[in-house]
Design a protein around this motif. Structure first.
Motif, mmCIF file in Angstrom:
data_model
loop_
_atom_site.group_PDB
_atom_site.id
_atom_site.type_symbol
_atom_site.label_atom_id
_atom_site.label_comp_id
_atom_site.label_asym_id
_atom_site.label_seq_id
_atom_site.Cartn_x
_atom_site.Cartn_y
_atom_site.Cartn_z
ATOM 1 N N UNK A 184 1.647 -1.060 0.142
ATOM 2 C CA UNK A 184 0.044 -0.159 -0.075
ATOM 3 C C UNK A 184 0.961 1.396 0.071
ATOM 4 N N UNK A 185 1.021 1.555 -0.619
ATOM 5 C CA UNK A 185 2.153 2.953 -1.147
ATOM 6 C C UNK A 185 1.375 4.300 -0.647
ATOM 7 N N UNK A 186 -0.106 4.510 0.157
ATOM 8 C CA UNK A 186 -0.535 5.638 0.151
ATOM 9 C C UNK A 186 -0.559 6.491 -0.725
ATOM 10 N N UNK A 187 -1.317 6.146 -2.171
ATOM 11 C CA UNK A 187 -0.617 7.166 -3.081
ATOM 12 C C UNK A 187 0.169 7.581 -3.474
ATOM 13 N N UNK A 188 1.516 7.005 -3.144
ATOM 14 C CA UNK A 188 2.893 7.582 -3.269
ATOM 15 C C UNK A 188 2.947 6.582 -4.360
ATOM 16 N N UNK A 189 3.614 7.217 -5.506
ATOM 17 C CA UNK A 189 4.502 6.503 -6.901
ATOM 18 C C UNK A 189 5.735 6.482 -5.989
ATOM 19 N N UNK A 190 5.993 5.089 -6.337
ATOM 20 C CA UNK A 190 7.842 4.358 -5.875
ATOM 21 C C UNK A 190 9.004 4.627 -7.187
ATOM 22 N N UNK A 191 9.558 4.587 -7.288
ATOM 23 C CA UNK A 191 10.661 4.454 -7.701
ATOM 24 C C UNK A 191 11.042 2.743 -7.953
ATOM 25 N N UNK A 192 10.751 2.753 -9.630
ATOM 26 C CA UNK A 192 11.081 1.166 -9.869
ATOM 27 C C UNK A 192 12.289 1.074 -10.566
ATOM 28 N N UNK A 193 12.718 -0.100 -10.303
ATOM 29 C CA UNK A 193 14.311 -0.249 -11.299
ATOM 30 C C UNK A 193 13.865 -1.183 -12.445
ATOM 31 N N UNK A 194 14.440 -0.558 -13.753
ATOM 32 C CA UNK A 194 13.915 -1.848 -14.675
ATOM 33 C C UNK A 194 14.671 -3.316 -15.259
ATOM 34 N N UNK A 195 14.142 -3.931 -15.661
ATOM 35 C CA UNK A 195 14.349 -5.155 -15.344
ATOM 36 C C UNK A 195 14.461 -5.887 -17.024
#
Length: 301
Positions: A184-195
């Protein structure tokens, strides 16, 4: 008489030289002495996260671990359905890589009430973000512990100390030691690592995790080998980048910051065999290849 005096002076000089050498040796020994220290920043980080988790559990704002166990069974060896958009990344310097990994690497912990004190504790493991909407990856063995401790829930903590509740197990593979989770990010966009599409033997790699609670610890090496596990018949690989207990589930990336593997285990090799183990000769660092992880997500290409 003159000769005896000269011999006397020579003896004094030799003795002083020996004492001087002895003192220098003692100083050198003191200088190279290594003193064990606790991972102070890690302990402070984990303590703050544990306090926040305690509040969430007390307020019943977590997902019960029993529910996550049900998800693990329901979604065993299935594709998570998560759609990943391939991205092209530029090569990074070591310092750029550290911050790139730090922004996406998570501290993963199962919470439990200590039987020796009234406090809530977090087990130590690692994971990383693969989608900005809160999709993360870790190991299967992180969400399926072998011990008999009764866990309350599962949580992920970013490098700023923000605690996220793990709400669902989207996919779980015991054979590949992989788990894809939703937080649950509580509406925050997280920084994703590319695959990355695949992994290449010999390429430079970086690893980040929390070995022995040394939080957000980065090491560098190469992919030293790819092989098929004889027991589970699944592809594995080994890397020369260092990691240890607590780094399970951490990301292994190439020099462009694309995930090429997931930290899984270590295997010690000794000169002896059986109960008569000799000297430690080789400590293998075992990693799950990204080509296996890609089997549990979908691409929009």
């Amino acid at each position: 008489m003159k000769i005896n005096y000269i011999l006397y002076l020579s003896l004094v000089f030799v003795l002083n030289s020996c004492n001087s050498t002895k003192n220098t040796s003692e100083i050198s020994k003191t200088d190279v002495e290594i003193i064990d220290e606790v991972a102070e920043n890690g302990s402070e980080f984990v303590s703050a996260a544990s306090a926040e988790v305690d509040k969430l559990v007390a307020a019943n704002l977590h997902t019960p671990f029993t529910k996550l166990e049900e998800d693990r069974t329901k979604n065993f060896e299935v594709n998570s359905g998560v759609v990943i958009t391939p991205t092209i990344s530029a090569k990074k310097t070591g310092n750029q890589m550290y911050h790139h990994l730090q922004e996406s690497t998570l501290y993963i912990g199962s919470s439990y009430l200590c039987d020796k004190c009234p406090n809530v504790h977090l087990s130590a493991a690692s994971g990383f973000v693969i989608h900005e909407d809160g999709i993360i990856v870790t190991n299967y063995h992180v969400i399926a512990p072998r011990d008999s401790i009764k866990y309350d829930g599962l949580f992920a903590v970013d490098h700023e100390g923000t605690v996220y509740v793990v709400t669902e197990v989207l996919s779980a593979s015991k054979a590949n030691d992989l788990a894809i989770l939703k937080v649950d990010t509580m509406g925050t966009k997280l920084n994703a690592l590319p695959l990355a599409e695949t992994e290449l033997v010999g390429e430079d790699v970086y690893m980040m995790g929390h070995p022995f609670k040394n939080t957000f610890f980065m090491t560098k090496g190469i992919i030293s080998r790819k092989y098929v596990n004889s027991e589970k018949s699944q592809p594995k690989m080994t890397i020369t980048a260092e990691f240890g207990l607590g780094a399970s589930g951490g990301p292994v990336v190439n020099d462009s910051g694309e995930v090429v593997g997931v930290v899984s285990a270590t295997r010690a090799n000794y000169t002896g065999s059986g109960k008569q183990k000799g000297d430690l000769q080789l400590l293998l660092k075992i990693v799950i290849p990204v080509s296996q992880l890609n089997n549990y997500v979908k691409s929009d290409v």
